[in-house]
Each structure stands twice: as C-alpha cells, then as structure tokens.
Scaffold this motif. Structure first.
Motif, short mmCIF file in Angstrom:
data_model
loop_
_atom_site.label_atom_id
_atom_site.label_comp_id
_atom_site.label_asym_id
_atom_site.label_seq_id
_atom_site.Cartn_x
_atom_site.Cartn_y
_atom_site.Cartn_z
N PRO A 76 24.12 -27.28 -4.01
CA PRO A 76 23.36 -26.12 -4.50
C PRO A 76 23.73 -25.80 -5.95
N LEU A 77 22.74 -25.48 -6.75
CA LEU A 77 22.99 -25.14 -8.15
C LEU A 77 23.88 -23.91 -8.24
N ALA A 78 25.01 -24.04 -8.93
CA ALA A 78 25.87 -22.87 -9.17
C ALA A 78 25.17 -21.95 -10.15
N ILE A 79 25.27 -20.66 -9.92
CA ILE A 79 24.71 -19.66 -10.82
C ILE A 79 25.86 -18.91 -11.47
N PRO A 80 26.05 -19.02 -12.78
CA PRO A 80 27.13 -18.26 -13.42
C PRO A 80 26.99 -16.78 -13.10
N PRO A 81 28.09 -16.13 -12.74
CA PRO A 81 27.99 -14.71 -12.38
C PRO A 81 27.65 -13.84 -13.58
N HIS A 82 27.04 -12.70 -13.31
CA HIS A 82 26.89 -11.70 -14.36
C HIS A 82 28.27 -11.25 -14.83
N ALA A 83 28.45 -11.13 -16.12
CA ALA A 83 29.71 -10.58 -16.64
C ALA A 83 29.78 -9.10 -16.32
N GLN A 84 30.89 -8.68 -15.73
CA GLN A 84 31.08 -7.26 -15.45
C GLN A 84 31.26 -6.50 -16.75
N SER A 85 30.83 -5.26 -16.76
CA SER A 85 30.98 -4.44 -17.96
C SER A 85 31.20 -2.99 -17.56
N THR A 86 31.73 -2.24 -18.51
CA THR A 86 31.89 -0.80 -18.36
C THR A 86 31.24 -0.14 -19.57
N VAL A 87 30.98 1.16 -19.48
CA VAL A 87 30.40 1.90 -20.59
C VAL A 87 31.39 2.97 -21.03
N ASP A 88 31.83 2.88 -22.29
CA ASP A 88 32.78 3.85 -22.83
C ASP A 88 32.13 5.23 -23.00
N ALA A 89 32.97 6.19 -23.30
CA ALA A 89 32.49 7.56 -23.48
C ALA A 89 31.46 7.66 -24.61
N ASP A 90 31.57 6.78 -25.62
CA ASP A 90 30.62 6.83 -26.74
C ASP A 90 29.37 6.01 -26.47
N GLY A 91 29.24 5.46 -25.24
CA GLY A 91 28.06 4.71 -24.87
C GLY A 91 28.14 3.22 -25.12
N THR A 92 29.26 2.72 -25.62
CA THR A 92 29.41 1.30 -25.88
C THR A 92 29.61 0.53 -24.58
N ASN A 132 36.97 -16.70 -18.14
CA ASN A 132 37.11 -15.95 -16.89
C ASN A 132 37.08 -16.87 -15.67
N GLY A 133 37.40 -18.11 -15.85
CA GLY A 133 37.40 -19.10 -14.79
C GLY A 133 37.72 -20.45 -15.38
N SER A 134 37.60 -21.50 -14.56
CA SER A 134 38.04 -22.82 -15.03
C SER A 134 36.99 -23.58 -15.81
N TYR A 135 35.69 -23.18 -15.68
CA TYR A 135 34.65 -23.93 -16.37
C TYR A 135 33.47 -23.03 -16.68
N LEU A 136 32.91 -23.16 -17.89
CA LEU A 136 31.85 -22.29 -18.41
C LEU A 136 32.30 -20.83 -18.38
N GLY A 137 31.32 -19.91 -18.45
CA GLY A 137 31.66 -18.50 -18.48
C GLY A 137 30.57 -17.68 -17.86
N PRO A 138 30.81 -16.39 -17.64
CA PRO A 138 29.80 -15.53 -17.04
C PRO A 138 28.65 -15.27 -18.00
N THR A 139 27.54 -14.80 -17.46
CA THR A 139 26.37 -14.47 -18.27
C THR A 139 26.43 -13.01 -18.68
N LEU A 140 26.46 -12.77 -19.98
CA LEU A 140 26.43 -11.41 -20.51
C LEU A 140 24.98 -10.97 -20.62
N VAL A 141 24.70 -9.72 -20.28
CA VAL A 141 23.34 -9.18 -20.32
C VAL A 141 23.37 -7.84 -21.01
N ALA A 142 22.47 -7.64 -21.97
CA ALA A 142 22.42 -6.37 -22.69
C ALA A 142 20.97 -6.05 -23.03
N GLU A 143 20.72 -4.76 -23.31
CA GLU A 143 19.39 -4.28 -23.68
C GLU A 143 19.33 -4.03 -25.19
N ARG A 144 18.14 -4.23 -25.75
CA ARG A 144 17.95 -3.91 -27.15
C ARG A 144 18.28 -2.45 -27.39
#
Length: 514
Positions: free
Chosen positions: A56-72, A98-110
């Motif tokens: 089965p095709l591995a799907i890189p996980p979504h990169a976890q994120s947090t939002v700071d008090a200033d919205g970053t 964040n693992g042994s091969y490749l990296g997670p997928t970062l996702v952001a909005e304009r």
C-alpha cells in the motif's frame, strides 16, 4: 501573456538544421566525450510490467502544528538519521524529518503567519529550503542559512501566494545531492479560498494524494545503494513513491487528485497512464492553470511539481507510468539514453473500488492568471547554461552577488541551454511566467506559474518575473540548475533584491541559529 518580441533572435538550434544522420553522429561524439570522463552513464532501464505493486502506498502524515498567542502557526521538523526497511527485514541507512525517511506534509492557508522550528539532529550541518515559497531571503533556507548539529533554526514568514504544491529539502552548498538522496524531503501544501471553492478533491491521502517520486538503486537483498551515474547525476533503476517500493493506491472516489513531485536528484520523468488515456493536468509549480489540459505525458525535471486528475470507473486498475523518449527530452538519442531519458517505469497502480463516491462537476475555468505587459520590463538578464557546471562562465561563489534586482520591477530572464546535454533552472523566492521558448509561445501546460523549468538542449526560455518585496542587501537568494549534482559542482548563482538606488553587500555568510 503578451506575444514575444519579434526583434529578438532565438538561440541557434543545430538539431533543427542537422540531418538525422548528423544529429545521431553529434550525439555519439558527446557520448564518447562523456565516456572519456568516466560519465558513460547507466544502461537503459524499463520496469514496465515487472513491478508487483504489492505494498500500500505510504501517505506522509500531516505535520502537527500549534497556534501561538499572536496567531502564528508553528511547525517542528527534526532532521535525523535512522534506518528504513524498503524490503521486509532489510534495513537501509537513511535520513528523514521527524522519522527515518522523508518528512511530514506541512499545510497552511494563504494569509497565515507560520514558523518552522528546524532542529538538526544529524552529525553534520544541513539546511531546509522552502522550494517554491515566496518569503524573505534570510528565511529561504539556502546555503547561507546553515543549521549546525544540535542547533535549531526558526524561520518565520507570512504565506502570501496562491494555493500550490510546494516542497522542502536541504540546500547545503556542495552537499545537496547527498542530503536529498538520503531522504530529506517533504511536501508543503498551500490552500486559499479560491482553490477551496472549486470542489476539487481535497481529502488528504484519500482523494487528494501526494506522490513523491524518487529513483534509487537496490542490492540483490533489498538494501538501498548508490545508483549508477551519468552526466545528469545519479540515476537509479527502481522507483520509490512516498518511500514505498512497488506501491498501490486503493481509490474510493471517481475523481482523484495526484500531486506529483519529482524529488529525484537527476532523473526527468514523463508521467502517463498505462491504458493511454490522456493525463489531465490542472496545476504546475506555482498553482492552478486557468483550465485543465489533456496531455499524452507530463514531463517533470527534478524539483518540478504537477497536479493531475484521474477519473475512475468501478473496479478498474490503471498504472501511472513514466515513459521518456529522446523527443520528449529534446535530445538526440545517444545523449538521451545516457541520461535516463529513454527509460520507462511503472510508478503506481491505482485500484478503483467496486463502488465509488461520485465526482463533483468542476468549473471549466480553474483560475484567472494575471498577465505581464512586456512594455514594463525594466531589466533583461541572460543566463547561459554550459556543460562544465557553470552559468555565464562562472561557478558558484558564496561571497559573490551575481545579480542585483531592484524591488517591484518587472524583469526578463533569458535562460539558454547552449549544450547538447540536460539541465534545469530554478529561481528562488518567485514564481515566473514563460513567455516564449525559442521565440514561440509556450504550450498550454507551461503557461502557468513556474519556479523550475526543464531546460532542453539548444533552447532559449524567455521568463518574466517580478520580485515584489522582501528587500535585503546582505542576504542573497539562489538561481541554479536543479540537477543536484550540477548544483553541487557550482552551477548556481546568487542575487539580492534591494531598494531603488541601493546596492547589494556580502557578509560571507550569516548566522541564523537561534
């Protein structure tokens, strides 16, 4: 786009004037010359019909994120060494984020402000470049933003560009090929309101699927090993997709969006379908085209991206392939064969379920792309790519600014591959438009936003671009061949974006560890 100027003479294209016999002879002479330099290249490869598609095709996980008090929005990436089993029970030494091969997928909005805390847990310096991203030079992750072992670098910027499939990878001067080949790469997806309103497939890993394609070599027992080398660089005889060997994708939707990324260091792919259906292209490096384009193949050189749609019927199976030809690569046969451009690969099997969720009708117009008026061009620059890993006769010098750009002016860049061998050309910070290729309008698949081009031999590409903001006289951006061995050998230059009436300076490197 405006019509190309008729007063400019196109680059000489000897292959158009040579007889077929003379063209083959010229290619043979190049091949002999490369062989004398120890660059005879690998033998032609075809895996068509030979891939089992049993994983089965591995799907890189979504990169976890947090939002700071200033919205970053804050992401964390850790470059680390490890081992990966590409064959069951056989460990290969690899690197990953964040693992042994490749990296997670970062996702952001304009419009979002983002920060990425990049930690280097390797035992040597590296960088992380945000390929295709519009951002300040000191946040770009080029060779001036090295991250030392056990250090953390935290670039911060605001997403200010349209929805697109971007990616991230190391960019240390002289070591980029090795760092990327070991596995340091990942996707960075941008969304905006216009793209989300279209009804395109959007469920990550289900009907909106990352497809990170890399070639590599394997030993007989399944251990990853260095591939054979040609003039283009290392060319493997097998493919990994998202780090998966022999992958299949189970689809439960009539319409699936594949985000193709050529993350190989040297190989160019010609993506097509095994049943000869057209491949439906909807987006290139910098985002959506104005309308979808049906093609027989989508050609991607290293670093280029494309979004394609596949329309499925219940129960069918279809294989995504790469089939390159000398004609598609713009080369004479012997040179194409030496550089992997006559090879064919089975890439990914798509298996449609017996019952599929129906597709939403898509609008005929996907995006409205602004045009540039050539009368507004303030500066024209020429970049000649040669066969000795130089641009305009110069090898990369970390302490030299090659070009100084005045902010918010329209520039014309003429990129000439004046050789019989493959190159590419990538510009940091900006998405550009291709106005002409050899003084003729580009085909529809090259009419959108681009940051990397496949520079075919003996062709001239006319690019228009505007560096709208982010001035910095002390910190440069890069332009370079994205065949990574070529880049490492010095096929790269530096440019600074400055305010009107000012000039660039060089500090010999900057320290951004914090």
């Amino acid at each position: 786009m405006p019509a190309p100027r008729t007063t400019r003479t196109a680059i000489r294209r000897p292959r158009a004037a040579l007889t077929a016999i003379a063209a083959v002879a010229a290619g043979a002479l190049v091949a002999v010359a490369f062989a004398g330099c120890g660059l005879a290249g690998p033998t032609p490869v075809s895996t068509v019909g030979e891939v089992d598609f049993d994983t089965p095709l591995a799907i890189p996980p979504h990169a976890q994120s947090t939002v700071d008090a200033d919205g970053t929005r804050v992401f964390s990436l850790d470059a680390q060494a490890g081992t990966t089993e590409f064959a069951p029970g056989v460990a290969s030494d690899t690197w990953g984020f964040n693992g042994s091969y490749l990296g997670p997928t970062l996702v952001a909005e304009r419009g979002e402000r983002v920060r990425v805390d990049v930690t280097n847990s390797l035992d040597e310096p590296t960088t992380v470049h945000w390929h295709g991203m519009h951002l300040p030079a000191e946040m770009d992750g080029g060779p001036h933003q090295m991250v030392e072992p056990d250090a953390t670098w935290s670039p911060t910027w605001t997403i200010d560009q349209q929805a697109a499939t971007l990616w991230y990878h190391p960019h240390p001067h002289g070591e980029t090929e090795a760092h990327v080949a070991r596995g340091l790469a990942g996707m960075f997806l941008l969304h905006d309101a216009e793209e989300r309103s279209l009804g395109l497939p959007s469920e990550y890993g289900v009907d909106d699927v990352p497809v990170i394609v890399q070639d590599t070599g394997f030993s007989s027992d399944g251990r990853r090993e260095a591939p054979a080398r040609g003039y283009a660089g290392g060319l493997g005889d097998e493919l990994l997709v998202n780090g998966t060997r022999g992958p299949f994708l189970e689809a439960h939707d009539e319409l699936v969006r594949l985000r193709l990324l050529n993350a190989s260091t040297a190989r160019t792919y010609g993506f097509t379908w095994s049943d000869d259906r057209p491949i439906e292209l909807i987006a290139t490096d910098g985002g959506l085209l104005e309308a979808s384009v049906e093609l027989d193949r989508v050609v991607l050189s290293p670093g280029e991206r494309a979004e394609v749609l596949v329309r499925l019927t219940p129960g069918e199976r279809v294989v995504l392939r790469s089939e390159m030809t000398a004609e598609a690569a713009g080369m004479v046969g012997p040179v194409a064969a030496m550089n992997g451009d006559t090879d064919a690969f089975d890439v990914l099997e798509v298996r449609a379920a017996d019952s599929l969720d129906p597709a939403t009708a898509l609008p005929a117009r996907l995006a409205t792309l602004p045009t540039y008026d050539e009368a507004d061009v303030a500066t024209t620059r020429t970049f000649r790519l040669d066969d000795s890993f130089q641009i305009n006769g110069h090898a990369m010098d970390m302490d030299r600014i090659d070009e100084t750009v005045t902010v918010d002016t329209l520039e014309r860049w003429l990129v000439e591959n004046d050789t019989e061998v493959p190159h590419s050309f990538h510009v940091h910070d900006v998405q550009f438009r291709i106005v002409s290729i050899d003084a003729a309008a580009p085909p529809p698949e090259l009419a959108g936003w681009k940051d990397t081009i496949h520079a075919e031999p003996q062709r001239e590409y006319e690019l228009l671009m505007r560096f709208e903001d982010y001035t910095d006289p002390d910190t440069p951006y890069m332009y370079h061949c994205h065949l990574l061995w070529h880049e490492d050998q010095g096929m790269m230059g530096q440019f600074a974006v400055v305010e009107p009436g000012t000039s660039a300076t060089m500090t010999g490197g900057t320290d951004h560890e914090h």
